[in-house]
Design an enzyme around this catalytic site. Structure first.
Site, PDB file in Angstrom:
ATOM      1  N   SER A 135       0.855  -1.183   0.000  1.00 15.39           N
ATOM      2  CA  SER A 135       0.000   0.000   0.000  1.00 15.39           C
ATOM      3  C   SER A 135       0.894   1.237   0.000  1.00 15.39           C
ATOM      4  O   SER A 135       1.724   1.402   0.897  1.00 15.39           O
ATOM      5  CB  SER A 135      -0.883  -0.033   1.251  1.00 15.39           C
ATOM      6  N   LYS A 161      -1.120  -0.880  -4.384  1.00 16.87           N
ATOM      7  CA  LYS A 161      -2.331  -0.117  -4.046  1.00 16.87           C
ATOM      8  C   LYS A 161      -1.935   1.319  -3.781  1.00 16.87           C
ATOM      9  O   LYS A 161      -1.001   1.578  -3.022  1.00 16.87           O
ATOM     10  CB  LYS A 161      -2.970  -0.765  -2.818  1.00 16.87           C
ATOM     11  N   LEU A 162      -2.622   2.236  -4.444  1.00 16.87           N
ATOM     12  CA  LEU A 162      -2.320   3.658  -4.277  1.00 16.87           C
ATOM     13  C   LEU A 162      -3.388   4.314  -3.422  1.00 16.87           C
ATOM     14  O   LEU A 162      -4.583   4.180  -3.688  1.00 16.87           O
ATOM     15  CB  LEU A 162      -2.300   4.353  -5.644  1.00 16.87           C
ATOM     16  N   LYS A 163      -2.961   5.056  -2.421  1.00 15.20           N
ATOM     17  CA  LYS A 163      -3.906   5.847  -1.647  1.00 15.20           C
ATOM     18  C   LYS A 163      -4.299   7.057  -2.497  1.00 15.20           C
ATOM     19  O   LYS A 163      -3.433   7.667  -3.142  1.00 15.20           O
ATOM     20  CB  LYS A 163      -3.243   6.308  -0.341  1.00 15.20           C
ATOM     21  N   ASP A 188      -7.204   3.099  -2.981  1.00 18.43           N
ATOM     22  CA  ASP A 188      -7.926   3.103  -1.705  1.00 18.43           C
ATOM     23  C   ASP A 188      -8.185   4.546  -1.290  1.00 18.43           C
ATOM     24  O   ASP A 188      -7.248   5.318  -1.089  1.00 18.43           O
ATOM     25  CB  ASP A 188      -7.084   2.385  -0.635  1.00 18.43           C
ATOM     26  N   ASN A 190     -10.176   5.454   1.415  1.00 19.64           N
ATOM     27  CA  ASN A 190     -10.501   5.603   2.836  1.00 19.64           C
ATOM     28  C   ASN A 190     -11.697   6.530   3.060  1.00 19.64           C
ATOM     29  O   ASN A 190     -11.657   7.447   3.882  1.00 19.64           O
ATOM     30  CB  ASN A 190      -9.284   6.073   3.639  1.00 19.64           C
ATOM     31  N   GLU A 213     -11.080   0.640  -3.481  1.00 17.38           N
ATOM     32  CA  GLU A 213     -11.361   0.319  -2.076  1.00 17.38           C
ATOM     33  C   GLU A 213     -11.992   1.503  -1.355  1.00 17.38           C
ATOM     34  O   GLU A 213     -11.487   2.625  -1.420  1.00 17.38           O
ATOM     35  CB  GLU A 213     -10.023  -0.077  -1.415  1.00 17.38           C
ATOM     36  N   ASP A 238     -13.657  -1.834   3.014  1.00 13.49           N
ATOM     37  CA  ASP A 238     -12.747  -1.989   4.155  1.00 13.49           C
ATOM     38  C   ASP A 238     -13.495  -1.470   5.387  1.00 13.49           C
ATOM     39  O   ASP A 238     -14.171  -2.240   6.088  1.00 13.49           O
ATOM     40  CB  ASP A 238     -11.448  -1.217   3.852  1.00 13.49           C
ATOM     41  N   LYS A 262      -9.670  -7.224   7.928  1.00 13.17           N
ATOM     42  CA  LYS A 262      -8.680  -6.858   8.950  1.00 13.17           C
ATOM     43  C   LYS A 262      -9.216  -7.391  10.267  1.00 13.17           C
ATOM     44  O   LYS A 262     -10.321  -7.015  10.673  1.00 13.17           O
ATOM     45  CB  LYS A 262      -8.534  -5.332   9.048  1.00 13.17           C
ATOM     46  N   GLY A 290      -4.109  -4.454   6.086  1.00 13.63           N
ATOM     47  CA  GLY A 290      -3.087  -4.225   7.099  1.00 13.63           C
ATOM     48  C   GLY A 290      -3.273  -2.869   7.735  1.00 13.63           C
ATOM     49  O   GLY A 290      -3.985  -2.008   7.196  1.00 13.63           O
TER      50      GLY A 290
HETATM   51  O1  OSB Z   1      -7.150   1.587   4.564  1.00 13.13           O
HETATM   52  O2  OSB Z   1      -6.040  -0.171   4.260  1.00 13.13           O
HETATM   53  C1  OSB Z   1      -6.162   0.916   4.821  1.00 13.13           C
HETATM   54  C2  OSB Z   1      -3.038   1.660   6.897  1.00 13.13           C
HETATM   55  C3  OSB Z   1      -3.599   2.254   8.001  1.00 13.13           C
HETATM   56  C4  OSB Z   1      -4.953   2.448   8.033  1.00 13.13           C
HETATM   57  C5  OSB Z   1      -5.759   2.041   6.963  1.00 13.13           C
HETATM   58  C6  OSB Z   1      -5.205   1.418   5.863  1.00 13.13           C
HETATM   59  C7  OSB Z   1      -3.809   1.265   5.818  1.00 13.13           C
HETATM   60  C8  OSB Z   1      -3.112   0.718   4.673  1.00 13.13           C
HETATM   61  C9  OSB Z   1      -1.739   0.125   4.910  1.00 13.13           C
HETATM   62  O3  OSB Z   1      -3.515   0.779   3.528  1.00 13.13           O
HETATM   63  C10 OSB Z   1      -1.725  -1.348   4.830  1.00 13.13           C
HETATM   64  C11 OSB Z   1      -0.438  -1.916   5.406  1.00 13.13           C
HETATM   65  O4  OSB Z   1       0.553  -1.935   4.695  1.00 13.13           O
HETATM   66  O5  OSB Z   1      -0.436  -2.326   6.582  1.00 13.13           O
HETATM   67 MG    MG Z   2      -8.315   0.459   3.197  1.00 15.16          MG
END
Ligand code: OSB
Ligand code: MG
Length: 369
Positions: A135, A161-163, A188, A190, A213, A238, A262, A290
């Site tokens: 990520s 995966k790109l935020k 992703d 969020n 995501e 998620d 998760k 994660g």
């Molecule tokens: O949305 O998946 C998520 C990290 C912290 C909080 C939310 C997310 C994430 C990640 C990192 O995307 C995933 C990892 O490498 O642990």
């Molecule tokens: Mg996520």
């Protein structure tokens, strides 16, 4: 049956190798609660996935600490409650899945260590290696993003995966796609977008993404179902999935075609397995998310990711992607982009006491002695 004698609550701060920015905030250290649980016969470790701020979900470290100390510990200390009985024993504490999951992880670790069985075996894992993705946080420039992606691709990660967040999305993702035409690529958000942003998703829909995501508000399954009908790219949820019941509802509504699992978000490894079972029986792929875990939580994630329904690469990256020095022996990515599922008793890892000490910001011992 063995008695739970004491619990050590510990807040740790471990520097990240690079800042991790998402649509809800930026972290430069991994701040987490670790729990060490001692029974008459064994010790067990748990790692809480909450962070310092209530940005990803309602839970955060200071609150989780109080929940663990004042509401969870009194219900289990000096008892012989097993991991199977834990959910019922904690039924009087509503919500707080991350705090509850921490205790469940430590209790499972202690029980399985005493029994000489691995967590992976206990959960029903069928693989001894799992496919790994990575990520990538939001960077200040597109050049920096391309540089980071190139590094991870060369290490062998099977999915990038790109935020994304509003304003830092289509153009960036297109640049990464053009540089990596055949890469499994996902994004992703969020929960940073609104239904009115549908044009962003139509544009992303042209980039052959594996999934999008959590694009919308975490409590809104209905809007996710509407968005999914507008685009070809599978939506993955998620934040919205907090239980097996949520997963069943989201799938039936058509709110997602993939589920991120998760253990901390759903209240523990046993519920995570039930979310997996829902996906498996519905034919919906799941993968292991994660939360930038140290080696303790990472060991649990890898055990879970060994279950048969985890058919997509997880956010189960190598220790060096996060930390200069992990609390456990490092988890290492193989050249083929897989990582070994820990096979030893319990979590299969034990944190190095000196490293834990150095990272500790606060310690509180609960129970006798
Ligand atoms: O949305 O998946 C998520 C990290 C912290 C909080 C939310 C997310 C994430 C990640 C990192 O995307 C995933 C990892 O490498 O642990
Ligand atoms: Mg996520």
């Amino acid at each position: 049956m063995s008695r739970i004698r004491n619990l050590d609550l510990r807040l740790i701060a471990l520097p990240l190798v690079r800042p991790f920015r998402t649509s809800f905030g930026e972290d430069t250290t991994k701040d987490a609660i670790l729990l060490r649980l001692e029974t008459d016969v064994a010790e067990g470790w748990g790692e809480c996935v909450a962070g310092p701020e209530p940005g990803y979900s309602e839970e955060f470290n200071e609150e989780a600490w109080i929940t663990l100390r004042d509401h969870i510990a009194p219900r289990i200390l000096d008892s012989d409650i097993s991991s199977e009985e834990l959910a019922d024993a904690l039924a009087g504490v509503r919500g707080h899945p991350m705090a509850k999951a921490t205790v469940e992880m430590a209790l499972l670790d202690a029980e399985l260590r005493a029994a000489g069985r691995s967590l992976a075996e206990h959960l029903g894992a069928e693989r001894d290696r799992v496919a790994c993705g990575v990520s990538v946080g939001i960077t200040s420039t597109v050049e920096e993003l391309l540089r980071q992606v190139e590094g991870y691709v060369s290490e062998g990660y099977q999915r990038i995966k790109l935020k994304i967040e509003p304003g830092t999305d289509v153009e960036r993702v297109r640049a990464v796609r053009e540089a990596n035409p055949d890469m499994l690529l996902s994004v992703d958000a969020n929960a940073a977008y609104a239904p009115e942003d549908v044009d962003v998703f139509r544009a992303l829909d042209e980039l052959e993404l594996l999934m999008i995501e959590q694009p919308l508000f975490y409590e809104d399954l209905l809007q996710h179902a509407k968005l999914q009908r507008e685009i070809r790219t599978p939506l993955c949820l998620d934040e919205s999935i907090r239980s097996a019941a949520d997963a069943a509802a989201a799938i039936e509504l058509g709110a997602c075609r993939i589920v991120n699992i998760k253990q901390g978000r759903v209240g523990g490894l046993l519920e995570a397995k039930r979310v997996h079972d829902v996906g498996l029986s519905a034919g919906v792929p799941v993968w292991c998310g994660g939360m930038l875990e140290t080696g303790i939580g990472r060991a649990a994630n890898l055990a879970l990711a060994g279950l048969p329904g985890f058919t997509l690469p997880g956010d189960t990256s190598a220790s060096r992607r996060y930390f200069r020095e992990d609390l456990t022996d490092p988890f290492v990515l193989d050249e083929d982009g897989t990582m070994a599922v820990p096979a030893g008793p319990g979590l299969g890892v034990v944190p190095h006491a000196d490293r834990v000490e150095r990272a500790t910001v606060r310690l509180e011992r609960l129970g006798k002695n």
